[in-house]
Design a protein around this motif. Structure first.
Motif: not given
Length: 196
Positions: A15-31
Motif C-alpha cells: 500500500i505504501g509503495y502504490i500510494t507513493n507511485v500514485i502521488a508521484v504520478e499526480l505531480l504530472f497528471h492529469p495535465k
C-alpha cells in the motif's frame, strides 16, 4: 496462524509503495483540470508550470551576472573566429611561409610593421571586448527562458523533470514501501498478544 503476523508488513509495504507511485504520478497528471465530485484536480507541474519557470528564472538571475554573459560571448567570438575563413586563410599563409620568414619581413620593415601589428591586435581585442559587453548587456535571459518555456509542452516538461529527478522520484516510491513495511511490523507487534 503465524502467517497472520506477516500480513500487515506485506500489505503495508504494498500500500505504501502504490500510494507513493500514485502521488508521484499526480505531480504530472492529469495535465488538464478534471472535475471529480465538484473538485478540480490537475497535476502539480502542469498547473503551476509557469510559476515554476518564474521561480527558476529568479534563481538563475541571482546566480548569472553580466560578466558571465561577457565570458560566454567572448568565448563564442573566439570560437567563431577560429572556425571562420579568415582563420583558415591565416593558417594557410603560415603553412605556405614559415614563421621565420614572416618574422624576417617584420624585422626588415622595422618599427612601423611591429607597431601596426601591435595596434591591429589591440584594436581587435578592444572591438571583441566591446562587442561582447554590448551583446551581454542586451541579453535578457529571463525573457528568453520564459518565451522558451511557453513553447514547451507539458509532456516535455514532464520528461525533463523526470529525467532531472529520476532517482529522487524512485526514492519517494520505495520509501513508501519501507515505511509501510515498518508500520505493518508495528501493527503485527500490537496484535501479537491478542492472537496468542
Amino acid at each position: 496462524m503465524e502467517l497472520v503476523y506477516f500480513l500487515p508488513p506485506i500489505l503495508g509495504a504494498f500500500i505504501g509503495y502504490i500510494t507513493n507511485v500514485i502521488a508521484v504520478e499526480l505531480l504530472f497528471h492529469p495535465k488538464k483540470p478534471v472535475s471529480i465530485f465538484g473538485f478540480k484536480i490537475q497535476g502539480l507541474v502542469p498547473a503551476r508550470s509557469r510559476e515554476i519557470v518564474e521561480r527558476m528564472m529568479d534563481s538563475l538571475s541571482e546566480i548569472l551576472t553580466q560578466d558571465d554573459f561577457e565570458f560566454m560571448i567572448d568565448r563564442a567570438i573566439v570560437r567563431a573566429y577560429i572556425e571562420s575563413d579568415l582563420a583558415k586563410r591565416i593558417d594557410e599563409i603560415f603553412d605556405k611561409y614559415p614563421l621565420s620568414f614572416i618574422r624576417d619581413i617584420a624585422e626588415r620593415s622595422g618599427l612601423v610593421a611591429r607597431m601596426s601589428l601591435a595596434i591591429s591586435d589591440s584594436i581587435a581585442g578592444v572591438l571583441k571586448d566591446a562587442v561582447a559587453k554590448n551583446i551581454a548587456k542586451n541579453i535578457d535571459l529571463r525573457e528568453f527562458v520564459i518565451k522558451k518555456a511557453q513553447e514547451v509542452s507539458d509532456e516535455e516538461i514532464e520528461k525533463i523533470f523526470k529525467k532531472f529527478a529520476k532517482k529522487e522520484l524512485r526514492f519517494i516510491e520505495l520509501s513508501g514501501a519501507v515505511l509501510g513495511f515498518v508500520i505493518g511490523c508495528m501493527q503485527s507487534l500490537v496484535i501479537y498478544p491478542y492472537l496468542t
